[in-house]
Design a protein around this motif. Sequence first.
Motif, PDB file in Angstrom:
ATOM      1  N   THR A   1     -14.341  -2.175  -1.756  1.00 23.74           N
ATOM      2  CA  THR A   1     -15.088  -1.304  -0.849  1.00 23.74           C
ATOM      3  C   THR A   1     -16.216  -0.573  -1.557  1.00 23.74           C
ATOM      4  O   THR A   1     -17.333  -0.482  -1.064  1.00 23.74           O
ATOM      5  CB  THR A   1     -14.120  -0.266  -0.256  1.00 23.74           C
ATOM      6  OG1 THR A   1     -12.927  -0.929   0.122  1.00 23.74           O
ATOM      7  CG2 THR A   1     -14.716   0.409   0.926  1.00 23.74           C
TER       8      THR A   1
ATOM      9  N   GLY B   1       0.564   3.588   2.063  1.00 21.08           N
ATOM     10  CA  GLY B   1       0.811   3.951   3.446  1.00 21.08           C
ATOM     11  C   GLY B   1      -0.409   3.682   4.290  1.00 21.08           C
ATOM     12  O   GLY B   1      -1.347   4.468   4.292  1.00 21.08           O
ATOM     13  N   VAL B   2      -0.398   2.557   4.991  1.00 21.74           N
ATOM     14  CA  VAL B   2      -1.448   2.257   5.956  1.00 21.74           C
ATOM     15  C   VAL B   2      -0.717   1.889   7.240  1.00 21.74           C
ATOM     16  O   VAL B   2       0.009   0.903   7.267  1.00 21.74           O
ATOM     17  CB  VAL B   2      -2.340   1.081   5.503  1.00 21.74           C
ATOM     18  CG1 VAL B   2      -3.379   0.775   6.559  1.00 21.74           C
ATOM     19  CG2 VAL B   2      -3.011   1.387   4.181  1.00 21.74           C
TER      20      VAL B   2
ATOM     21  N   THR C   1      -5.891   7.373  -2.324  1.00 22.18           N
ATOM     22  CA  THR C   1      -5.077   6.732  -1.281  1.00 22.18           C
ATOM     23  C   THR C   1      -5.653   6.952   0.105  1.00 22.18           C
ATOM     24  O   THR C   1      -6.462   7.853   0.334  1.00 22.18           O
ATOM     25  CB  THR C   1      -3.641   7.300  -1.267  1.00 22.18           C
ATOM     26  OG1 THR C   1      -3.713   8.658  -0.849  1.00 22.18           O
ATOM     27  CG2 THR C   1      -2.994   7.221  -2.626  1.00 22.18           C
TER      28      THR C   1
ATOM     29  N   ALA D   1       0.847  -1.198   0.000  1.00 22.21           N
ATOM     30  CA  ALA D   1       0.000   0.000   0.000  1.00 22.21           C
ATOM     31  C   ALA D   1       0.880   1.245   0.000  1.00 22.21           C
ATOM     32  O   ALA D   1       2.074   1.167   0.294  1.00 22.21           O
ATOM     33  CB  ALA D   1      -0.916  -0.007   1.208  1.00 22.21           C
TER      34      ALA D   1
ATOM     35  N   ARG E   1      -2.497  -1.265  -8.452  1.00 21.78           N
ATOM     36  CA  ARG E   1      -1.851  -2.478  -7.955  1.00 21.78           C
ATOM     37  C   ARG E   1      -1.888  -3.631  -8.956  1.00 21.78           C
ATOM     38  O   ARG E   1      -0.871  -4.305  -9.158  1.00 21.78           O
ATOM     39  CB  ARG E   1      -2.473  -2.918  -6.625  1.00 21.78           C
ATOM     40  CG  ARG E   1      -3.976  -3.047  -6.688  1.00 21.78           C
ATOM     41  CD  ARG E   1      -4.561  -3.405  -5.330  1.00 21.78           C
ATOM     42  NE  ARG E   1      -5.968  -3.011  -5.309  1.00 21.78           N
ATOM     43  CZ  ARG E   1      -6.805  -3.316  -4.327  1.00 21.78           C
ATOM     44  NH1 ARG E   1      -6.392  -4.024  -3.304  1.00 21.78           N
ATOM     45  NH2 ARG E   1      -8.051  -2.921  -4.363  1.00 21.78           N
TER      46      ARG E   1
ATOM     47  N   GLY F   1      -8.107  -1.541   8.342  1.00 20.83           N
ATOM     48  CA  GLY F   1      -7.582  -0.280   7.835  1.00 20.83           C
ATOM     49  C   GLY F   1      -8.143   0.895   8.623  1.00 20.83           C
ATOM     50  O   GLY F   1      -7.436   1.869   8.886  1.00 20.83           O
TER      51      GLY F   1
ATOM     52  N   TYR G   1     -15.873   7.482   6.780  1.00 16.15           N
ATOM     53  CA  TYR G   1     -14.818   6.843   6.003  1.00 16.15           C
ATOM     54  C   TYR G   1     -15.070   5.351   6.075  1.00 16.15           C
ATOM     55  O   TYR G   1     -15.275   4.805   7.158  1.00 16.15           O
ATOM     56  CB  TYR G   1     -13.444   7.205   6.561  1.00 16.15           C
ATOM     57  CG  TYR G   1     -12.275   6.578   5.804  1.00 16.15           C
ATOM     58  CD1 TYR G   1     -12.377   6.304   4.432  1.00 16.15           C
ATOM     59  CD2 TYR G   1     -11.080   6.269   6.446  1.00 16.15           C
ATOM     60  CE1 TYR G   1     -11.330   5.741   3.740  1.00 16.15           C
ATOM     61  CE2 TYR G   1     -10.015   5.708   5.750  1.00 16.15           C
ATOM     62  CZ  TYR G   1     -10.148   5.440   4.396  1.00 16.15           C
ATOM     63  OH  TYR G   1      -9.108   4.882   3.706  1.00 16.15           O
TER      64      TYR G   1
ATOM     65  N   THR H   1     -13.711   1.503   4.819  1.00 14.83           N
ATOM     66  CA  THR H   1     -12.752   0.607   4.180  1.00 14.83           C
ATOM     67  C   THR H   1     -12.698  -0.651   5.038  1.00 14.83           C
ATOM     68  O   THR H   1     -13.549  -0.837   5.919  1.00 14.83           O
ATOM     69  CB  THR H   1     -11.363   1.260   4.008  1.00 14.83           C
ATOM     70  OG1 THR H   1     -10.513   0.363   3.316  1.00 14.83           O
ATOM     71  CG2 THR H   1     -10.732   1.626   5.334  1.00 14.83           C
ATOM     72  N   ASP H   2     -11.742  -1.508   4.818  1.00 20.76           N
ATOM     73  CA  ASP H   2     -11.622  -2.700   5.651  1.00 20.76           C
ATOM     74  C   ASP H   2     -11.474  -2.272   7.119  1.00 20.76           C
ATOM     75  O   ASP H   2     -10.772  -1.316   7.424  1.00 20.76           O
ATOM     76  CB  ASP H   2     -10.394  -3.504   5.237  1.00 20.76           C
ATOM     77  CG  ASP H   2     -10.473  -3.905   3.771  1.00 20.76           C
ATOM     78  OD1 ASP H   2     -11.591  -3.968   3.239  1.00 20.76           O
ATOM     79  OD2 ASP H   2      -9.417  -4.131   3.164  1.00 20.76           O
TER      80      ASP H   2
ATOM     81  N   GLY I   1     -11.353   1.699  -7.058  1.00 21.81           N
ATOM     82  CA  GLY I   1     -10.659   0.500  -7.521  1.00 21.81           C
ATOM     83  C   GLY I   1     -10.637  -0.584  -6.465  1.00 21.81           C
ATOM     84  O   GLY I   1      -9.852  -1.514  -6.547  1.00 21.81           O
TER      85      GLY I   1
HETATM   86  N1  LIG Z   1      -9.679  -4.935   0.497  1.00 24.34           N
HETATM   87  C1  LIG Z   1     -10.173  -4.006  -0.456  1.00 24.34           C
HETATM   88  C2  LIG Z   1      -9.725  -2.579  -0.127  1.00 24.34           C
HETATM   89  C3  LIG Z   1      -8.271  -2.455   0.035  1.00 24.34           C
HETATM   90  C4  LIG Z   1      -7.838  -1.029   0.334  1.00 24.34           C
HETATM   91  O1  LIG Z   1      -7.687  -0.219  -0.565  1.00 24.34           O
HETATM   92  N2  LIG Z   1      -7.597  -0.736   1.603  1.00 24.34           N
HETATM   93  C5  LIG Z   1      -7.080   0.560   1.932  1.00 24.34           C
HETATM   94  C6  LIG Z   1      -7.324   0.903   3.350  1.00 24.34           C
HETATM   95  S1  LIG Z   1      -6.876  -0.379   4.450  1.00 24.34           S
HETATM   96  C7  LIG Z   1      -5.631   0.569   1.615  1.00 24.34           C
HETATM   97  O2  LIG Z   1      -4.986  -0.429   1.723  1.00 24.34           O
HETATM   98  N3  LIG Z   1      -5.084   1.712   1.229  1.00 24.34           N
HETATM   99  C8  LIG Z   1      -3.705   1.772   0.957  1.00 24.34           C
HETATM  100  C9  LIG Z   1      -3.280   2.984   0.271  1.00 24.34           C
HETATM  101  O3  LIG Z   1      -3.970   3.989   0.353  1.00 24.34           O
HETATM  102  O4  LIG Z   1      -2.231   2.937  -0.327  1.00 24.34           O
HETATM  103  C10 LIG Z   1      -9.746  -4.412  -1.833  1.00 24.34           C
HETATM  104  O5  LIG Z   1      -8.886  -5.269  -1.961  1.00 24.34           O
HETATM  105  O6  LIG Z   1     -10.278  -3.903  -2.806  1.00 24.34           O
END
Ligand SMILES: N[C@@H](CCC(=O)N[C@@H](CS)C(=O)NCC(=O)O)C(=O)O
Lengths: 339, 573
Positions: A154, A41-42, A176, A39, A86, A198, A192, A194-195, A151
Motif C-alpha cells: 500500500t 483483525g480485519v 495495524t 491479520a 508477517r 479491507g 484511509y 488499503t486494499d 510494511g
Molecule cells: N495487500 C497489501 C496490504 C495488506 C494489508 O496490510 N492489509 C490490511 C488491511 S486489509 C490488513 O490486512 N491489516 C491487518 C492487520 O491490521 O492486522 C500487502 O500485502 O502488502
Amino acid sequence: MKTSVFLGALAAASLTAGLAGAATLDDVKAKGFVQCGVATGVPGFAFTDASGEWDGFDATMCRAVAAAIFGDPKAIKFTPTTGKTRFTALASGEVDLLFRNTTWTLSRDTDLKLDFVGVNYYDGQGFMVPKALGVSSAKELDGATVCIQTGTTTELNLADFFRANNISYEPVPIETNAEATQKYLAGACDVYTTDASGLAATRSTFEAPADHVILPEIISKEPLGPAVRHGDSEWADVVRWTLNALIAAEELGVNSGNVEQLGSAATDNPELNRLLGTEGEYGAMLGLPKDWAVNVIKSTGNYGEIFDRTIGPDTQIGLARGLNALWTQGGILYTPPFR
Amino acid sequence: MSDTAQPSGPSFRIDMLWNDSRYRSTFIQIVALVLVILAVMYLFQNVVENLAALGKTFGFDFMTQPASYDINQRLIEYNSRSTHSTAAVVGILNTLVVAIVGCVLATIFGVLAGVARLSKNWIIARLMTVYIEGVRNVPVLIQILLFAAIFDEALPAPSAFRGEDATASMWLGDSVAATNRGFYFPMPVWLEGSFWVVVAFFVLLVGAVWFGRWAKERQQATGEALPVLPIQAGGVIIGTFLVFLVMGMPITLDFPALKGFNFQGGIYVRNSYMALTLALSIYTGAFIAENVRAGIQAVSKGQTEAAFALGLRPNRTMNLVILPQALRVIIPPLISQYLNLTKNSSLALLVGYMDVTGTLMGITLNQTGKEFETLFLGMAFYLAVSLSVAAIMNLYNEQVKLVERTSAVGMGFSVIDLFSSVSGKWEVLKKGDAKMQPLYGIRGLLNLFVIFYAVSLLLLLDYTFLAEITETRPSYFDWPGGKQIATLLMLLTLFSTLATCLFKNPRFIDLAVFDLLVFIFAVAVGWPFGQLVEGVSGPVIVLVGIAARLAIIGYTIVGERPNLTFFHRVRRA
Ligand SMILES: N[C@@H](CCC(=O)N[C@@H](CS)C(=O)NCC(=O)O)C(=O)O
C-alpha cells in the motif's frame, strides 16, 4: 588440525540445522496442528468471534488446510501478524503459512524467499474518505493526510500514485488495521487507504458506514494469496491444492451439503471423482489422506460458500464477487485441472 | 639430570606454562583469546551459512536502490525516488532531533525538579516527589502512548477550525494551532537584509563572551565586579534590534492558516514527534532530578555554612561553592541518562514517528527483506551516537571532576615527549597548582582550532551523507573500500580531535597528530577532496588541510601558548 575438525563439525551442525525445517508437511503432521499467520483483525477476513474463535475468509481457508491434513478444521493455531511481522514470522518458522491479505509480488516471491501458491482474492488498492469532505476522486486529495499500514505494498503504491499525479500528501504510518481505524475515525487523517476489500470490511464496523465513501479509483493490482516458505515444494503443493480444491468444488457443484453423499461412491463425473478421492491416488500424491478434499469441503464449504458466509453480498461487508467469480461466470477464478 | 641441577640455564618445559607463575597468566590470557576468536568465528560462520541456506546473500547493494516510499518528516531533500541510504539519513536526522531536543528538555525538567524537591516549601517539594516517583515508576512506553492518545483524541481535527460555526480556534491571537495531527507555529521568514541581522547577532554574541572574559580578568586583577550578565544580554538584544531596525525589519513571521485539508504555512510539529519528545524528556527528567538532588545533598552542609560565614550571598554560595562541587557527582550518571534517552527514542516506532528504526530498520527492512544488513547499520549508528555522547560527557567530566593536588595529569606516552629537545623540558602541572592560574587566558587560538576541526567535520559529514547523489558523487555504499574506510577514519579523528580541543584535554596533541596521518592516508587513497567544497579545487583543499594541521600541531608543540591551558604543562624555569 583439531580446531579445523571442530569448526567443520560446527559448520555441518549449523548447516543441518538450517535445512531441518524444510519438510514442513512432516513437521506439521508430527506436531498435530497447522500454525497459520493471519491479520491482527480485519472484519470478514480474519477476526475472533464472540466465543474467541478465529473466523473470516482467510481464517477459514487456513482451517481448510488443517482439514485437508488432519480431517479436522480445529487442528490449527492462529498467529496474528502485522504487515511488518508477517514475513519474519513465516521465515523464522513461527508459522507454517500465511493467509493474511498478502499481495503476491515478484520481490516477495524471490528476494523475501516466500512462495505464493495461488490467489484467494483479487483485489486493488482504494481510498476511503468521510462523505463530509465532499471529495469525489482521489485526484482531489492534494495536501491530504493519509493513514497507511507500514510494511505493505500500500505505501509503495501510494507514493507512486501521488507522484504520478503530481500532488502532495502527508503519510501517517500505522501498524495495524485497528489503529488505523481509530485514527481515521478521530479525524487524525483525512483518508484511509488499503486494499479495497479491507476498506469495505473496515467500514462495515463503523457506527455510521454511510457517512464514508470509497473513492472510485483503484490504483493497483493486489492479488492476495497464501504464502509459504521458499524451497519446500511438498508443503507448497498441499496449500496450493487445498485452495484449488475449494475453487474446483464450486465449479463442479460440490458443497458442504452434498459432499458426503458425492464422496461416498464414484459418480460418472471423473473429475469430481478425482477431486473427492473416489478415483485414483491423488491424495497420496500430495501426502494426504484419500478423502482429503471431502474433509475440506465438509468442514468449510467450497470457495463460494466461504465467500458468501464471510464477506459476500448478504453479509455486513457486502462485497460482490466481481473478479472473484468463477471464470465461467465472468470472473477470473480458474483452477488447473485435477488430473 | 644436569639440567635440573643448574637452575640458571635456559630451561623451559611445556608444563611451566601452567605451573610457573611467570608464564601462567599470559598463557591463560592467550587461551582465552583463542577461545573468544573461535566463538566469534563460529557465530559469523553460522550466520553466513544460515543465510546461504535460506538463499539470501549478504550485501549493501540495496542501499543504492530507490526507496519507493514517502516519509512525512524530512529535514533534507527526500522523495520516493531517493535511495534507501537517503531514507536512512532522513531517519537518522529525525532520531537526532528527538535525542538532542529531548536531552535539553530533560535537563531543564530534571534540574528544576531536582532543586525544587529540596525546596523548603512543603507543597512544592511534595509535588516534585509525586512527579518524580510517579513518572519513574511507569514504563516509558506507556507514557509515550498516553501522550499520543491524548493528542489524538483530545485535540480537534483541522476541519473543526473551518467555517462560521467552527468549534475550535487557534491560540495566541490566531498564531498557534493545536490539532490532532500536530501543532502549527508561526515561522520566521528571512527577507533580504536579514543576513546582516544574523551576522550582527553572532558578532555581538562573540563580543559578549570576550567581554565576560575581560571582566573576569579585570575582577581578578582589581577585585571589582561588573554586572556582567545584564551588560551582555542588553548588548546582544539591543544591538541586534538596532540592526534589525536599520535594515528595515527584514524578518517577518509566516502564520499558519487553514487551506484545503490541513493548515498550511508556519512550522508543523507532528504529534508523533511531540508525544515522543515530551514523554521521553519528562521520563528522563525525573531520573535527572534524582541525580541533581543527590549531587546537591552530597556537598557537605559545612560548605554552605563556611560560605555564609565568609559573607557570600545565597545565590553566590550556590553558584560558586555548591554547584561546582555538585556537578562532579551529577555528571557521570547524567551521561547514562542521555544515552538512555537516545536509545529509548527508538520507541518512536510505536507512534509512527519516522526515526531510523522507522525508515532503515522499519520500512526499508520490510520492503527489501535485508534484516541483517539494516539491523547491522542501525546498531552501528546507535553505537556511534552513544560512544560520541559518552566521549563528550567524559571529557566534560574530566574538566569538572574533583581537583586533587596529588592527581597529576600524567598520561603515559604522548607525542609531545618526542619534542622535548626542541621545546625544552616541560613540567607536568598538577591540577590545582597555583602555576596553572595565570595560564587561563582570555583570547585563545584554541577557538580557531575548534572552528577548523568543526568546519572540517561538518563538510565531511555533509559530503558523505547529505550531498545529492550524482554520477561524480555516488552513494557511500558504492565507494571503493579504501575510500569508505578513509572516510570513517577521518570522521572519527576529526570528531575526537574536536572534542579534546573543546574540552582542553591534554590528549589533544596526540589526536591532532593522528588526524594528520589519517588525512594523509585519505589523500593517498585518492579521496575526492575536489568535491568537498564547491568551487575549490582538490589540491588547494589538500594543501590547506595539511598546512593548517601542521600549523596547529607545531604551535601546540613549540609555541609559547600562553592560552593553551589544556596542555597543563609549563616550561621549567
Ligand atoms: N495487500 C497489501 C496490504 C495488506 C494489508 O496490510 N492489509 C490490511 C488491511 S486489509 C490488513 O490486512 N491489516 C491487518 C492487520 O491490521 O492486522 C500487502 O500485502 O502488502
